[in-house]
Design a protein around this motif. Structure first.
Motif, PDB file in Angstrom:
ATOM      1  N   LEU A   1       0.835  -1.207   0.000  1.00  0.00           N
ATOM      2  CA  LEU A   1       0.000   0.000   0.000  1.00  0.00           C
ATOM      3  C   LEU A   1       0.872   1.260   0.000  1.00  0.00           C
ATOM      4  CD1 LEU A   1      -2.787   1.272   0.084  1.00  0.00           C
ATOM      5  CD2 LEU A   1      -2.725   1.109   2.590  1.00  0.00           C
ATOM      6  N   VAL A   2       1.961   1.222   0.781  1.00  0.00           N
ATOM      7  CA  VAL A   2       2.893   2.359   0.785  1.00  0.00           C
ATOM      8  C   VAL A   2       3.501   2.537  -0.607  1.00  0.00           C
ATOM      9  CG1 VAL A   2       5.086   3.216   1.694  1.00  0.00           C
ATOM     10  CG2 VAL A   2       3.407   2.173   3.238  1.00  0.00           C
ATOM     11  N   THR A   3       3.897   1.422  -1.217  1.00  0.00           N
ATOM     12  CA  THR A   3       4.450   1.485  -2.574  1.00  0.00           C
ATOM     13  C   THR A   3       3.430   2.066  -3.547  1.00  0.00           C
ATOM     14  OG1 THR A   3       5.901  -0.406  -2.185  1.00  0.00           O
ATOM     15  CG2 THR A   3       5.373   0.105  -4.483  1.00  0.00           C
ATOM     16  N   PHE A   4       2.183   1.617  -3.424  1.00  0.00           N
ATOM     17  CA  PHE A   4       1.137   2.074  -4.339  1.00  0.00           C
ATOM     18  C   PHE A   4       0.893   3.567  -4.181  1.00  0.00           C
ATOM     19  CE2 PHE A   4      -3.136   2.812  -5.867  1.00  0.00           C
ATOM     20  CZ  PHE A   4      -3.203   2.024  -7.008  1.00  0.00           C
ATOM     21  N   ILE A   5       0.832   4.032  -2.924  1.00  0.00           N
ATOM     22  CA  ILE A   5       0.609   5.470  -2.688  1.00  0.00           C
ATOM     23  C   ILE A   5       1.770   6.290  -3.237  1.00  0.00           C
ATOM     24  CG2 ILE A   5       0.398   7.228  -0.893  1.00  0.00           C
ATOM     25  CD1 ILE A   5      -1.173   5.197   0.765  1.00  0.00           C
ATOM     26  N   THR A   6       2.996   5.760  -3.116  1.00  0.00           N
ATOM     27  CA  THR A   6       4.158   6.455  -3.674  1.00  0.00           C
ATOM     28  C   THR A   6       4.062   6.512  -5.197  1.00  0.00           C
ATOM     29  OG1 THR A   6       5.493   5.596  -1.843  1.00  0.00           O
ATOM     30  CG2 THR A   6       6.672   6.537  -3.717  1.00  0.00           C
ATOM     31  N   TYR A   7       3.651   5.378  -5.796  1.00  0.00           N
ATOM     32  CA  TYR A   7       3.457   5.378  -7.253  1.00  0.00           C
ATOM     33  C   TYR A   7       2.370   6.373  -7.661  1.00  0.00           C
ATOM     34  CZ  TYR A   7       6.351   1.209  -8.020  1.00  0.00           C
ATOM     35  OH  TYR A   7       7.394   0.328  -8.122  1.00  0.00           O
ATOM     36  N   LEU A   8       1.311   6.420  -6.849  1.00  0.00           N
ATOM     37  CA  LEU A   8       0.223   7.350  -7.170  1.00  0.00           C
ATOM     38  C   LEU A   8       0.721   8.790  -7.109  1.00  0.00           C
ATOM     39  CD1 LEU A   8      -2.777   7.457  -7.891  1.00  0.00           C
ATOM     40  CD2 LEU A   8      -3.276   7.683  -5.449  1.00  0.00           C
ATOM     41  N   SER A   9       1.597   9.105  -6.153  1.00  0.00           N
ATOM     42  CA  SER A   9       2.171  10.456  -6.088  1.00  0.00           C
ATOM     43  C   SER A   9       3.023  10.743  -7.321  1.00  0.00           C
ATOM     44  CB  SER A   9       2.996  10.615  -4.816  1.00  0.00           C
ATOM     45  OG  SER A   9       4.149   9.792  -4.851  1.00  0.00           O
ATOM     46  N   MET A  10       3.627   9.679  -7.883  1.00  0.00           N
ATOM     47  CA  MET A  10       4.414   9.849  -9.106  1.00  0.00           C
ATOM     48  C   MET A  10       3.520  10.145 -10.311  1.00  0.00           C
ATOM     49  SD  MET A  10       7.168   6.759  -8.554  1.00  0.00           S
ATOM     50  CE  MET A  10       7.637   6.789 -10.288  1.00  0.00           C
ATOM     51  N   MET A  11       2.232   9.824 -10.185  1.00  0.00           N
ATOM     52  CA  MET A  11       1.288  10.094 -11.281  1.00  0.00           C
ATOM     53  C   MET A  11       0.849  11.557 -11.312  1.00  0.00           C
ATOM     54  SD  MET A  11       0.721   7.401 -13.110  1.00  0.00           S
ATOM     55  CE  MET A  11      -0.818   7.835 -13.919  1.00  0.00           C
ATOM     56  N   ILE A  12       1.197  12.311 -10.263  1.00  0.00           N
ATOM     57  CA  ILE A  12       0.777  13.723 -10.238  1.00  0.00           C
ATOM     58  C   ILE A  12       1.397  14.492 -11.401  1.00  0.00           C
ATOM     59  CG2 ILE A  12       0.925  15.862  -8.924  1.00  0.00           C
ATOM     60  CD1 ILE A  12       0.766  14.227  -6.375  1.00  0.00           C
ATOM     61  N   TRP A  13       2.710  14.302 -11.627  1.00  0.00           N
ATOM     62  CA  TRP A  13       3.357  15.018 -12.722  1.00  0.00           C
ATOM     63  C   TRP A  13       2.756  14.666 -14.083  1.00  0.00           C
ATOM     64  CZ3 TRP A  13       5.246  18.559 -15.444  1.00  0.00           C
ATOM     65  CH2 TRP A  13       5.908  18.299 -16.650  1.00  0.00           C
ATOM     66  N   PRO A  14       2.587  13.378 -14.433  1.00  0.00           N
ATOM     67  CA  PRO A  14       1.967  13.093 -15.735  1.00  0.00           C
ATOM     68  C   PRO A  14       0.589  13.722 -15.899  1.00  0.00           C
ATOM     69  CG  PRO A  14       2.995  11.117 -14.857  1.00  0.00           C
ATOM     70  CD  PRO A  14       3.043  12.143 -13.781  1.00  0.00           C
ATOM     71  N   ILE A  15      -0.184  13.753 -14.793  1.00  0.00           N
ATOM     72  CA  ILE A  15      -1.520  14.346 -14.893  1.00  0.00           C
ATOM     73  C   ILE A  15      -1.410  15.845 -15.112  1.00  0.00           C
ATOM     74  CG2 ILE A  15      -3.662  14.790 -13.645  1.00  0.00           C
ATOM     75  CD1 ILE A  15      -3.236  12.107 -12.228  1.00  0.00           C
ATOM     76  N   PHE A  16      -0.553  16.503 -14.329  1.00  0.00           N
ATOM     77  CA  PHE A  16      -0.330  17.936 -14.535  1.00  0.00           C
ATOM     78  C   PHE A  16       0.250  18.195 -15.927  1.00  0.00           C
ATOM     79  CE2 PHE A  16      -0.618  18.699  -9.900  1.00  0.00           C
ATOM     80  CZ  PHE A  16      -1.392  19.846  -9.928  1.00  0.00           C
ATOM     81  N   ALA A  17       1.112  17.295 -16.382  1.00  0.00           N
ATOM     82  CA  ALA A  17       1.745  17.462 -17.692  1.00  0.00           C
ATOM     83  C   ALA A  17       0.712  17.470 -18.805  1.00  0.00           C
ATOM     84  CB  ALA A  17       2.768  16.347 -17.930  1.00  0.00           C
ATOM     85  N   VAL A  18      -0.329  16.634 -18.649  1.00  0.00           N
ATOM     86  CA  VAL A  18      -1.393  16.620 -19.661  1.00  0.00           C
ATOM     87  C   VAL A  18      -2.089  17.970 -19.710  1.00  0.00           C
ATOM     88  CG1 VAL A  18      -3.614  15.607 -20.289  1.00  0.00           C
ATOM     89  CG2 VAL A  18      -1.752  14.136 -19.527  1.00  0.00           C
ATOM     90  N   GLY A  19      -2.396  18.528 -18.520  1.00  0.00           N
ATOM     91  CA  GLY A  19      -3.017  19.848 -18.486  1.00  0.00           C
ATOM     92  C   GLY A  19      -2.117  20.918 -19.068  1.00  0.00           C
ATOM     93  N   MET A  20      -0.829  20.892 -18.716  1.00  0.00           N
ATOM     94  CA  MET A  20       0.128  21.859 -19.253  1.00  0.00           C
ATOM     95  C   MET A  20       0.323  21.664 -20.745  1.00  0.00           C
ATOM     96  SD  MET A  20       2.910  21.581 -16.155  1.00  0.00           S
ATOM     97  CE  MET A  20       4.121  22.570 -17.031  1.00  0.00           C
ATOM     98  N   LEU A  21       0.240  20.416 -21.191  1.00  0.00           N
ATOM     99  CA  LEU A  21       0.463  20.115 -22.611  1.00  0.00           C
ATOM    100  C   LEU A  21      -0.545  20.835 -23.492  1.00  0.00           C
ATOM    101  CD1 LEU A  21       1.763  18.502 -24.930  1.00  0.00           C
ATOM    102  CD2 LEU A  21       0.198  16.628 -24.379  1.00  0.00           C
ATOM    103  N   PHE A  22      -1.818  20.756 -23.119  1.00  0.00           N
ATOM    104  CA  PHE A  22      -2.840  21.406 -23.935  1.00  0.00           C
ATOM    105  C   PHE A  22      -2.632  22.924 -23.946  1.00  0.00           C
ATOM    106  CE2 PHE A  22      -4.915  17.338 -23.533  1.00  0.00           C
ATOM    107  CZ  PHE A  22      -5.618  17.213 -24.713  1.00  0.00           C
ATOM    108  N   ASN A  23      -2.243  23.465 -22.813  1.00  0.00           N
ATOM    109  CA  ASN A  23      -1.956  24.898 -22.739  1.00  0.00           C
ATOM    110  C   ASN A  23      -0.785  25.247 -23.659  1.00  0.00           C
ATOM    111  OD1 ASN A  23      -1.471  27.531 -22.023  1.00  0.00           O
ATOM    112  ND2 ASN A  23      -1.630  27.186 -19.836  1.00  0.00           N
ATOM    113  N   THR A  24       0.314  24.480 -23.537  1.00  0.00           N
ATOM    114  CA  THR A  24       1.501  24.733 -24.353  1.00  0.00           C
ATOM    115  C   THR A  24       1.192  24.603 -25.839  1.00  0.00           C
ATOM    116  OG1 THR A  24       2.934  23.911 -22.585  1.00  0.00           O
ATOM    117  CG2 THR A  24       3.874  24.007 -24.792  1.00  0.00           C
ATOM    118  N   MET A  25       0.427  23.574 -26.196  1.00  0.00           N
ATOM    119  CA  MET A  25       0.127  23.339 -27.613  1.00  0.00           C
ATOM    120  C   MET A  25      -0.741  24.449 -28.194  1.00  0.00           C
ATOM    121  SD  MET A  25      -0.390  19.249 -28.205  1.00  0.00           S
ATOM    122  CE  MET A  25      -1.913  19.210 -27.274  1.00  0.00           C
ATOM    123  N   GLU A  26      -1.736  24.876 -27.440  1.00  0.00           N
ATOM    124  CA  GLU A  26      -2.628  25.913 -27.965  1.00  0.00           C
ATOM    125  C   GLU A  26      -1.903  27.239 -28.122  1.00  0.00           C
ATOM    126  OE1 GLU A  26      -5.339  25.274 -29.281  1.00  0.00           O
ATOM    127  OE2 GLU A  26      -5.564  23.236 -28.545  1.00  0.00           O
TER     128      GLU A  26
END
Length: 585
Positions: free
Chosen positions: A277-302
């Motif tokens: 569970l600790v490993t999973f939560i750490t992995y989930l925290s690593m997903m924050i950047w990819p999720i933010f990156a998707v939001g930033m990506l659309f901004n950057t592309m437009e």
């Protein structure tokens, strides 16, 4: 994604560099999986009272190796992706600047300087962010997100992973909706910046006029209004942009809630361990950047898409001046024949010049006079090939000037307008601009012909004196004479003086014209002037009125005709006598 397609030509050109960068991203993502797993194993060992010093040292060693590996892989992708993005900006800057240099007068009448500067700065930076940050956001969101998801499913529990990522599709819907609105808003923002940039450029350039007319406060008020309008437009962009982060944070929060609820249940029922569970939560925290990156990506592309369209709209403009690939490469020389039936500026409803003809043999001088707006400068522009769509033909040395290569034709012409542009360099560099390899003796000879020798000798640093921006440290007459020296340095076959003696006194004017008459015996000169004393010694003088030749002849012949030329000459002579009488008092 259209901006990636538009930049496809560059990605194909630099595919090896980007492949190297993507490999670095992949290695970074893979190595990033190791630490959370090691932490989970340590937690389980502690929970089961099985942690030994040897086990701890081995796992810490693995963590250190992973950290060192990440350092190297991050260096790989940073140098590759950011380096390629910087190279794209360099390529586009060079391409755009070369395009600016090749465009004609019509282009610069259509676009204002501030707008052109904005596209060469802000817009290119937005495009560069697509090739750098955009690629990083796109690739890293897939690579890091993908590898992390695989690790979560295979190393922890696939059911828990599915529950945790269930809110993620909301991000795609939000990004698509906001991305379209940001594109339109950013176009308006860039256009507003162009207008503000142009206003600042005009105010700084014309600060002397503003101050002399006492309009400082009015100009400040106008500038402040431009700022307010620009800020208001940018607020809309910022409002839309600011919606990405809160929505992304909400999605991540929902994922954490699902993880805690579902993960806690799985731990209680002994499906997964507390370390998992600790490993999973750490992995989930690593997903924050990819999720933010998707939001930033659309901004950057437009933003990049809007800027790319603005820049390419300029680059796709074609000059109306055609430089033939198989044009004549020999330097023009000889007689000049000007036979024009009609010419009108682009978008003009009337002709500016009608039925203007003159023939000049090599070594002769033509004077062109007339009222303001009569068409004198237009004749010069046609000779300089700034416009090529006209009815008639202009021959120089038995060859139509349109048949010459521009690189062969223009260097044979020395052109001095009334307001000559000087660079923020030394006196020497400004004179030698057209011929950088000129010797000091050649420069001094040109300066002597222009009647500027004594003036330069009085400068504290002589030829090394900096003239300031646009020659601000020089007087009007000094600027004109320096420009004349610059034109004479190349020993042009055709010298064009477009009211270029208006700021010098009568004595200096006579000195310069006398030098030209003596030393340009085999080369042609055209002098357009308002002060008729500048053209008295010309072999032929033509008087223009509303674009047509109304009088023609030598000075004596025109005086005998008792037309406009005679009336203007008598008036100027009277003004000169009055001025001399006033000076004597």
């Amino acid at each position: 994604m259209s901006i990636f397609k538009k930049l496809g030509w560059y990605f194909k050109l630099e595919w090896r560099t980007y492949l190297f960068g993507l490999l670095g991203l992949l290695l970074t993502a893979i190595l990033a999986i190791i630490p959370p797993r090691m932490i989970g194993l340590i937690v389980d060992a502690i929970h089961g009272h099985q942690l030994t010093l040897k086990t701890l040292l081995v796992q810490l060693g693995i963590l250190a190796i992973a950290a060192i590996g990440q350092y190297g892989s991050r260096y790989m992708w940073r140098t590759a992706i950011w380096g390629a993005a910087a190279n794209l900006e360099k390529t586009l800057r060079q391409r755009l600047f070369k395009h600016y240099m090749n465009m004609d007068q019509t282009f610069y009448q259509q676009y204002r300087t501030g707008d052109l500067m904005a596209r060469a700065t802000n817009d290119l930076q937005a495009i560069q962010r697509v090739a750098g940050g955009g690629i990083l956001q796109f690739a890293d969101s897939i690579i890091t997100g993908g590898t992390t998801l695989i690790a979560m499913m295979t190393l922890v529990n696939w059911r828990l992973t599915l529950i945790a990522v269930l809110p993620f599709p909301l991000l795609a819907v939000m990004a698509f909706y906001l991305g379209q609105k940001i594109n339109l808003a950013f176009r308006d923002s860039q256009a507003a910046f162009s207008r503000l940039n142009n206003k600042a450029q005009e105010s700084i350039t014309g600060v002397k006029v503003i101050k002399s007319l006492g309009q400082e406060q009015a100009d400040i008020d106008d500038f402040n209004q431009q700022i307010d309008r620009t800020i208001e437009i940018n607020r809309r962009v910022n409002r839309l942009d600011a919606m990405f982060d809160p929505i992304t944070t909400l999605i991540i929060g929902l994922a954490y809630v699902a993880t805690i609820v579902m993960g806690g249940s799985l731990v209680v029922h002994h499906v997964i361990s507390i370390g998992n569970l600790v490993t999973f939560i750490t992995y989930l925290s690593m997903m924050i950047w990819p999720i933010f990156a998707v939001g930033m990506l659309f901004n950057t592309m437009e933003r990049g898409n809007a800027s790319y369209d603005r820049v390419m709209r300029l680059i796709n403009e074609h000059s109306q001046v055609v430089d033939l690939t198989d044009g004549v490469v020999s330097r023009p020389a000889g007689d000049l024949r000007f036979n024009l039936q009609g010419f009108g500026y682009p978008d003009a409803t009337t002709l500016t010049l009608k039925n203007v003809q003159f023939n000049l043999k090599a070594g002769q001088t033509l004077g062109i006079v007339g009222r303001v707006g009569a068409g004198k400068t237009t004749v010069m522009r046609l000779l300089l090939r700034q416009f090529e769509h006209y009815q008639g033909q202009i021959d120089f040395g038995e060859t139509n000037i349109l048949d010459y290569k521009l690189d062969a034709y223009l260097p044979a012409i020395g052109y001095v307008p009334q307001d000559s542009f000087l660079f923020s360099e030394s006196v020497r560099d400004n004179i030698a601009f057209a011929k950088p390899e000129a010797t000091q003796a050649e420069i001094e000879q040109a300066v002597d012909l222009a009647g500027l020798t004594e003036q330069i000798a009085n400068f504290e640093q002589g030829y090394e004196t900096l003239v300031g921006e646009q020659g601000v440290s020089l007087s009007g007459g000094q600027r004109q004479r320096l420009a004349i020296a610059r034109a004479l340095l190349i020993q042009p076959e055709l010298l064009i003086l477009d009211d270029a003696l208006s700021a010098v006194d009568a004595e200096t004017e006579s000195h310069i014209l006398g030098n030209l008459h003596q030393l340009r015996t085999n080369k042609t000169t055209i002098i357009a002037a308002h002060r008729l004393s500048s053209v008295m010694q010309a072999d032929e003088i033509i008087v223009l009125d509303h674009g047509e030749v109304t009088e023609r002849g030598t000075h004596d012949e025109l005086m005998a005709q008792k037309g406009w030329y005679r009336q203007m000459f008598d008036r100027q002579a009277l003004e000169m006598k009055v001025r001399e009488a006033t000076d004597e008092k």
